[in-house]
Write a protein that holds these residues in place. Structure first.
Motif, PDB file in Angstrom:
ATOM      1  N   VAL A   1       0.857  -1.190   0.000  1.00 47.05           N
ATOM      2  CA  VAL A   1       0.000   0.000   0.000  1.00 47.05           C
ATOM      3  C   VAL A   1       0.889   1.234   0.000  1.00 47.05           C
ATOM      4  O   VAL A   1       1.719   1.425   0.892  1.00 47.05           O
ATOM      5  CB  VAL A   1      -0.939   0.018   1.219  1.00 47.05           C
ATOM      6  CG1 VAL A   1      -1.763   1.311   1.246  1.00 47.05           C
ATOM      7  CG2 VAL A   1      -1.864  -1.185   1.196  1.00 47.05           C
ATOM      8  N   LEU A   2       0.708   2.062  -0.998  1.00 49.61           N
ATOM      9  CA  LEU A   2       1.467   3.298  -1.109  1.00 49.61           C
ATOM     10  C   LEU A   2       0.570   4.449  -0.657  1.00 49.61           C
ATOM     11  O   LEU A   2      -0.528   4.628  -1.172  1.00 49.61           O
ATOM     12  CB  LEU A   2       1.920   3.513  -2.554  1.00 49.61           C
ATOM     13  CG  LEU A   2       2.861   4.700  -2.810  1.00 49.61           C
ATOM     14  CD1 LEU A   2       4.195   4.472  -2.106  1.00 49.61           C
ATOM     15  CD2 LEU A   2       3.069   4.897  -4.304  1.00 49.61           C
ATOM     16  N   SER A   3       1.034   5.193   0.325  1.00 50.96           N
ATOM     17  CA  SER A   3       0.240   6.288   0.881  1.00 50.96           C
ATOM     18  C   SER A   3       0.956   7.609   0.692  1.00 50.96           C
ATOM     19  O   SER A   3       2.178   7.713   0.870  1.00 50.96           O
ATOM     20  CB  SER A   3      -0.021   6.065   2.371  1.00 50.96           C
ATOM     21  OG  SER A   3      -0.840   4.942   2.590  1.00 50.96           O
ATOM     22  N   HIS A   4       0.165   8.601   0.323  1.00 59.79           N
ATOM     23  CA  HIS A   4       0.676   9.962   0.207  1.00 59.79           C
ATOM     24  C   HIS A   4       0.001  10.787   1.300  1.00 59.79           C
ATOM     25  O   HIS A   4      -1.227  10.798   1.415  1.00 59.79           O
ATOM     26  CB  HIS A   4       0.360  10.555  -1.160  1.00 59.79           C
ATOM     27  CG  HIS A   4       0.932   9.771  -2.301  1.00 59.79           C
ATOM     28  ND1 HIS A   4       0.310   8.638  -2.809  1.00 59.79           N
ATOM     29  CD2 HIS A   4       2.078   9.940  -3.014  1.00 59.79           C
ATOM     30  CE1 HIS A   4       1.046   8.149  -3.803  1.00 59.79           C
ATOM     31  NE2 HIS A   4       2.120   8.917  -3.951  1.00 59.79           N
ATOM     32  N   GLY A   5       0.827  11.474   2.093  1.00 59.21           N
ATOM     33  CA  GLY A   5       0.230  12.151   3.239  1.00 59.21           C
ATOM     34  C   GLY A   5       0.869  13.487   3.564  1.00 59.21           C
ATOM     35  O   GLY A   5       1.826  13.943   2.924  1.00 59.21           O
ATOM     36  N   PHE A   6       0.309  14.084   4.604  1.00 58.70           N
ATOM     37  CA  PHE A   6       0.702  15.420   5.017  1.00 58.70           C
ATOM     38  C   PHE A   6       0.581  15.503   6.541  1.00 58.70           C
ATOM     39  O   PHE A   6      -0.404  15.035   7.119  1.00 58.70           O
ATOM     40  CB  PHE A   6      -0.208  16.456   4.353  1.00 58.70           C
ATOM     41  CG  PHE A   6      -0.064  17.850   4.891  1.00 58.70           C
ATOM     42  CD1 PHE A   6       1.074  18.597   4.623  1.00 58.70           C
ATOM     43  CD2 PHE A   6      -1.070  18.428   5.665  1.00 58.70           C
ATOM     44  CE1 PHE A   6       1.207  19.882   5.113  1.00 58.70           C
ATOM     45  CE2 PHE A   6      -0.949  19.709   6.153  1.00 58.70           C
ATOM     46  CZ  PHE A   6       0.195  20.441   5.876  1.00 58.70           C
ATOM     47  N   THR A   7       1.580  16.067   7.187  1.00 59.85           N
ATOM     48  CA  THR A   7       1.572  16.236   8.639  1.00 59.85           C
ATOM     49  C   THR A   7       1.723  17.702   8.981  1.00 59.85           C
ATOM     50  O   THR A   7       2.583  18.396   8.407  1.00 59.85           O
ATOM     51  CB  THR A   7       2.704  15.433   9.301  1.00 59.85           C
ATOM     52  OG1 THR A   7       2.500  14.039   9.058  1.00 59.85           O
ATOM     53  CG2 THR A   7       2.739  15.663  10.806  1.00 59.85           C
ATOM     54  N   MET A   8       0.905  18.177   9.916  1.00 63.29           N
ATOM     55  CA  MET A   8       0.981  19.575  10.327  1.00 63.29           C
ATOM     56  C   MET A   8       0.920  19.678  11.844  1.00 63.29           C
ATOM     57  O   MET A   8       0.467  18.770  12.537  1.00 63.29           O
ATOM     58  CB  MET A   8      -0.165  20.379   9.704  1.00 63.29           C
ATOM     59  CG  MET A   8      -1.545  19.950  10.143  1.00 63.29           C
ATOM     60  SD  MET A   8      -2.877  20.840   9.302  1.00 63.29           S
ATOM     61  CE  MET A   8      -2.552  22.513   9.828  1.00 63.29           C
ATOM     62  N   ASP A   9       1.405  20.811  12.355  1.00 66.60           N
ATOM     63  CA  ASP A   9       1.396  21.082  13.789  1.00 66.60           C
ATOM     64  C   ASP A   9       0.051  21.712  14.161  1.00 66.60           C
ATOM     65  O   ASP A   9      -0.337  22.733  13.599  1.00 66.60           O
ATOM     66  CB  ASP A   9       2.545  22.026  14.147  1.00 66.60           C
ATOM     67  CG  ASP A   9       2.730  22.167  15.654  1.00 66.60           C
ATOM     68  OD1 ASP A   9       1.758  22.544  16.349  1.00 66.60           O
ATOM     69  OD2 ASP A   9       3.843  21.909  16.143  1.00 66.60           O
ATOM     70  N   ILE A  10      -0.661  21.099  15.125  1.00 72.34           N
ATOM     71  CA  ILE A  10      -1.974  21.621  15.537  1.00 72.34           C
ATOM     72  C   ILE A  10      -1.963  22.014  17.022  1.00 72.34           C
ATOM     73  O   ILE A  10      -3.006  22.059  17.674  1.00 72.34           O
ATOM     74  CB  ILE A  10      -3.079  20.585  15.280  1.00 72.34           C
ATOM     75  CG1 ILE A  10      -2.795  19.286  16.043  1.00 72.34           C
ATOM     76  CG2 ILE A  10      -3.238  20.320  13.791  1.00 72.34           C
ATOM     77  CD1 ILE A  10      -3.956  18.312  16.042  1.00 72.34           C
ATOM     78  N   THR A  11      -0.780  22.312  17.543  1.00 80.08           N
ATOM     79  CA  THR A  11      -0.666  22.652  18.963  1.00 80.08           C
ATOM     80  C   THR A  11      -1.518  23.859  19.326  1.00 80.08           C
ATOM     81  O   THR A  11      -2.218  23.851  20.346  1.00 80.08           O
ATOM     82  CB  THR A  11       0.804  22.918  19.327  1.00 80.08           C
ATOM     83  OG1 THR A  11       1.600  21.777  18.970  1.00 80.08           O
ATOM     84  CG2 THR A  11       0.947  23.185  20.818  1.00 80.08           C
ATOM     85  N   ASP A  12      -1.477  24.891  18.515  1.00 84.02           N
ATOM     86  CA  ASP A  12      -2.255  26.098  18.808  1.00 84.02           C
ATOM     87  C   ASP A  12      -3.746  25.800  18.839  1.00 84.02           C
ATOM     88  O   ASP A  12      -4.484  26.306  19.689  1.00 84.02           O
ATOM     89  CB  ASP A  12      -1.957  27.193  17.772  1.00 84.02           C
ATOM     90  CG  ASP A  12      -0.554  27.740  17.900  1.00 84.02           C
ATOM     91  OD1 ASP A  12       0.069  27.528  18.965  1.00 84.02           O
ATOM     92  OD2 ASP A  12      -0.065  28.380  16.946  1.00 84.02           O
ATOM     93  N   ARG A  13      -4.194  24.963  17.910  1.00 80.05           N
ATOM     94  CA  ARG A  13      -5.615  24.607  17.885  1.00 80.05           C
ATOM     95  C   ARG A  13      -6.012  23.821  19.119  1.00 80.05           C
ATOM     96  O   ARG A  13      -7.072  24.045  19.707  1.00 80.05           O
ATOM     97  CB  ARG A  13      -5.918  23.784  16.630  1.00 80.05           C
ATOM     98  CG  ARG A  13      -7.411  23.643  16.328  1.00 80.05           C
ATOM     99  CD  ARG A  13      -7.675  22.500  15.367  1.00 80.05           C
ATOM    100  NE  ARG A  13      -7.650  21.213  16.059  1.00 80.05           N
ATOM    101  CZ  ARG A  13      -7.655  20.044  15.438  1.00 80.05           C
ATOM    102  NH1 ARG A  13      -7.623  19.995  14.114  1.00 80.05           N
ATOM    103  NH2 ARG A  13      -7.652  18.917  16.128  1.00 80.05           N
ATOM    104  N   LYS A  14      -5.141  22.886  19.514  1.00 79.46           N
ATOM    105  CA  LYS A  14      -5.421  22.088  20.696  1.00 79.46           C
ATOM    106  C   LYS A  14      -5.476  22.957  21.950  1.00 79.46           C
ATOM    107  O   LYS A  14      -6.336  22.770  22.823  1.00 79.46           O
ATOM    108  CB  LYS A  14      -4.354  21.005  20.859  1.00 79.46           C
ATOM    109  CG  LYS A  14      -4.540  19.803  19.950  1.00 79.46           C
ATOM    110  CD  LYS A  14      -5.759  18.996  20.382  1.00 79.46           C
ATOM    111  CE  LYS A  14      -5.899  17.715  19.607  1.00 79.46           C
ATOM    112  NZ  LYS A  14      -7.064  16.910  20.043  1.00 79.46           N
ATOM    113  N   GLN A  15      -4.562  23.903  22.050  1.00 87.01           N
ATOM    114  CA  GLN A  15      -4.558  24.795  23.206  1.00 87.01           C
ATOM    115  C   GLN A  15      -5.814  25.659  23.225  1.00 87.01           C
ATOM    116  O   GLN A  15      -6.373  25.923  24.294  1.00 87.01           O
ATOM    117  CB  GLN A  15      -3.300  25.665  23.177  1.00 87.01           C
ATOM    118  CG  GLN A  15      -2.018  24.886  23.449  1.00 87.01           C
ATOM    119  CD  GLN A  15      -0.763  25.734  23.320  1.00 87.01           C
ATOM    120  OE1 GLN A  15      -0.802  26.847  22.770  1.00 87.01           O
ATOM    121  NE2 GLN A  15       0.347  25.234  23.824  1.00 87.01           N
TER     122      GLN A  15
END
Length: 396
Positions: free
Chosen positions: A137-151
């Motif tokens: 399985v080949l996956s294309h993805g994206f990771t972002m920082d959501i610390t501000d949203r969580k806070q």
């Protein structure tokens, strides 16, 4: 043959190959330019059907900023990415990735990592899987920082469910937890207890020292209450100078549960009787505590709070700085007072009552009300009683 060297070769047109290579370089450059401008890093990874990762085939340079590792290092050892995930979040991250690959569903997961500076950050990763002919399985993805949203979410939750001054659960959260505790008690047969706490003469402190000193006292009271109970218990600020302690999972035997609740109440009394340091000076404040148990019979949240509140006023009538359990006779006295008031109002409206004076009014009111009036004229019950008397005199 005559000493001559003959060279033979093949000439091939590679224009298309060079053109294709150039297009690939341009596409890669295009991807890198996009990757450098988005608030996160993109990646491509291959996952075997057994859930093991073959390799990370591509990851953008931003991973260095996010996790402190280079794309080359990740390509050599993709395990470096998981090493930065908090141990308690790693199993969920792995499990969700495998489920996505097996079911061929879009993957999305929120988890915490340790950043390059040692701080804990929240990341969210999303990927779309695609099954290859070889079964991987080949996956294309994206990771972002959501610390501000969580806070921000945590702050919204804090404002909605916690008291801004003391940091304790507020009335809204208390009512929710109490409802859950009532249901759980019916299932487990364990008793619970509600302790309604009111600070004696708090208004005097506010009037003499100011509201700032009153706020300091409330904050210190909150800290002491929390220190006296278990982590599983709830200490809430109900409003003003009123606090509520909810004890769960007490003994299933009524008398033992009552003894446990009484022991906690005595502990709270002892703690709150210690002097408070306010602006460098010592001040004293005492509580009146009303206690009611729940679990044996299904009672509503409002009924439990009413019972604890009545017991608290009984503690005030007993001289304050003490605790009292709810007594059904107290409820009967309150009901009698309410019925008398309703009858008087109806009589006044119909003008059928003969003239009576203050002493007669006192004689007609429930004995419990008169006791509270005499011992604690500033209490809510006494104020209601006085209003009833004034009502009689007004229409006499």
């Amino acid at each position: 043959r005559d000493g001559m060297v003959v060279y033979m070769g093949v000439v091939q047109d590679v224009t298309e190959e060079h053109r294709a290579a150039e297009q690939l370089r341009e596409q890669l450059l295009f991807i890198q330019r996009i990757a450098s401008r988005i608030p996160g890093f993109i990646y491509q990874y291959r996952l075997h059907s057994d859930g093991t990762t073959a390799r990370v085939q591509y990851i953008s340079d931003a991973v260095t900023q996010f996790l402190g590792v280079t794309p080359h290092e990740v390509a050599q050892d993709h395990g470096l990415l998981l090493k930065h995930v908090l141990p308690e979040d790693a199993p969920h991250l792995r499990r969700s990735a495998v489920v996505s690959a097996r079911r061929m569903l879009p993957w999305r997961c929120e988890y915490r990592v340790v950043g390059p500076d040692g701080s804990v950050r929240w990341h969210m990763t999303s990927a779309v899987p695609h099954r290859e002919p070889d079964g991987t399985v080949l996956s294309h993805g994206f990771t972002m920082d959501i610390t501000d949203r969580k806070q921000a979410e945590q702050e919204i939750k804090r404002l909605a469910f916690y008291d801004a001054l003391t940091g304790l659960p507020n009335r809204r959260l208390l009512l929710d937890r109490l409802q859950r505790a009532i249901v759980a008690g019916q299932r487990t047969k364990a008793q619970g207890a509600l302790l309604f706490i009111d600070l004696d003469n708090f208004k005097d402190l506010n009037d003499t020292l100011g509201h700032d000193m009153g706020d300091q006292l409330l904050s210190q009271v909150a800290s002491r209450l929390v220190a006296c109970v278990r982590e599983t218990d709830t200490v809430a600020r109900f409003g003003g100078d009123e606090f509520v302690v909810m004890l769960e999972n007490l003994s299933s035997h009524l008398h033992e549960a009552a003894s446990q609740a009484e022991s906690v109440a005595d502990k709270l009394l002892a703690s709150l009787n210690q002097p408070f340091e306010l602006a460098g000076a010592r001040h004293y404040s005492t509580p009146s505590i009303g206690i009611t148990l729940f679990g044996e019979h299904r009672l509503s949240v409002d009924e439990l709070l009413k019972r604890a509140d009545l017991a608290m006023y009984q503690a005030k009538a007993a001289g304050r700085n003490t605790q009292r359990f709810f007594d059904p006779e107290m409820q009967a006295a309150v009901n009698a007072r309410s019925n008398l008031e309703a009858d008087l109002r109806q009589g006044f409206g119909e003008r059928i009552l003969p003239p009576i004076h203050r002493a007669a009014a006192l004689a007609e009111c429930p004995g419990e009300s008169k006791t509270i009036f005499e011992k604690d004229p500033d209490s809510r019950s006494a104020q209601e009683y006085q209003a009833l008397v004034d009502l009689v005199i007004k229409y006499s």
